[in-house]
Design a protein around this motif. Structure first.
Motif, PDB file in Angstrom:
ATOM      1  N   CYS A  35      68.742  13.984  34.673  1.00  0.00           N
ATOM      2  CA  CYS A  35      69.331  13.409  33.614  1.00  0.00           C
ATOM      3  C   CYS A  35      68.173  14.418  32.233  1.00  0.00           C
ATOM      4  O   CYS A  35      67.599  13.606  32.226  1.00  0.00           O
ATOM      5  CB  CYS A  35      69.497  11.649  32.977  1.00  0.00           C
ATOM      6  N   CYS A  59      67.229  10.223  29.746  1.00  0.00           N
ATOM      7  CA  CYS A  59      66.933   9.420  30.838  1.00  0.00           C
ATOM      8  C   CYS A  59      66.110   9.557  31.874  1.00  0.00           C
ATOM      9  O   CYS A  59      65.134   8.818  31.799  1.00  0.00           O
ATOM     10  CB  CYS A  59      67.724   8.074  31.414  1.00  0.00           C
ATOM     11  N   CYS A 106      75.237  11.501  34.442  1.00  0.00           N
ATOM     12  CA  CYS A 106      74.555  10.085  35.203  1.00  0.00           C
ATOM     13  C   CYS A 106      75.025   8.817  35.640  1.00  0.00           C
ATOM     14  O   CYS A 106      75.624   8.749  34.675  1.00  0.00           O
ATOM     15  CB  CYS A 106      73.169   9.809  33.785  1.00  0.00           C
ATOM     16  N   THR A 138      73.510   6.606  34.638  1.00  0.00           N
ATOM     17  CA  THR A 138      72.881   5.151  33.606  1.00  0.00           C
ATOM     18  C   THR A 138      73.238   5.566  32.395  1.00  0.00           C
ATOM     19  O   THR A 138      73.463   3.983  31.197  1.00  0.00           O
ATOM     20  CB  THR A 138      71.356   4.994  33.613  1.00  0.00           C
ATOM     21  N   CYS A 139      73.216   6.893  31.758  1.00  0.00           N
ATOM     22  CA  CYS A 139      73.923   7.158  30.640  1.00  0.00           C
ATOM     23  C   CYS A 139      75.543   8.041  30.381  1.00  0.00           C
ATOM     24  O   CYS A 139      75.564   7.797  31.647  1.00  0.00           O
ATOM     25  CB  CYS A 139      72.844   9.030  30.090  1.00  0.00           C
TER      26      CYS A 139
HETATM   27 ZN   LIG Z   1      70.835   9.603  32.395  1.00  0.00          ZN
END
Ligand SMILES: [Zn+2]
Ligand SMILES: [Zn+2]
Length: 184
Positions: free
Chosen positions: A27, A30, A5, A7-8
């Protein structure tokens, strides 16, 4: 092969059906979604005429958005941020190398809402991608010329612009070319 992911830190993206027959990667933490624009355009082309949307604009555009730069999960290059439409505050992250967009949780409904109203940003349509590719090809060609010509590149560029705008540009080019080949 796993796709992280963007962002994570640790989560992976898993295949889902974003909508009937529209595959994407999501994901589980998120709920952000990686969508291939090729898949999206194909899918959009098979949809029926847009129906009246049930999503309220105010509600849709208040979706939380990530503001930091993301790296594409496929090629690891930075993704560019683009606004969804002229009036939506949200931005999508686009990798034009891989032709994928990253949608934060909830942004998919915003995409579809704007698509139905014909207000979706141009990043989603074919023509835009084509122009972008042409622009990239042009830039790469310029970079090649710049390394071939070195310090004379800027002068050559000026000369080229001057010739392009000159009413007798073609004749001037022919004259220069002949001077070269015939050793005048
Ligand atoms: Zn994520
Ligand atoms: Zn990429």
């Amino acid at each position: 092969m796993s796709t992280p992911c963007p962002t994570c830190a640790k989560s992976e993206l898993l295949p889902i059906d974003l909508q009937d027959q529209l595959p994407a990667l999501q994901c589980t933490d998120c709920r952000g979604t990686l969508l291939s624009l090729i898949a999206y355009r194909d899918w959009r082309a098979t949809r029926e005429a847009p129906s009246q949307s049930r999503i309220d604009v105010g509600e849709a555009s208040s979706v939380a958005d990530s503001t930091r730069l993301l790296r594409c999960p496929h090629c690891k290059g930075f993704m560019a941020k683009f606004r969804f439409s002229a009036d939506a505050r949200n931005q999508i992250d686009l990798c034009d190398e891989c032709d994928v967009v990253w949608l934060d949780s909830g942004e998919w409904s915003l995409v579809e809402h704007l698509a139905r109203r014909g207000q979706l940003a141009k990043v989603f349509d074919d023509g835009w991608q084509k122009r972008l590719r042409e622009e990239q090809a042009r830039r790469r060609a310029e970079e090649r010329w710049s390394s071939v010509l070195g310090e004379d590149y800027e002068r050559a560029r000026e000369l080229r612009t001057w010739l392009a705008l000159h009413p007798k540009g073609k004749e001037l080019v022919a004259y220069l070319y002949l001077s070269q080949t015939e050793g005048i």
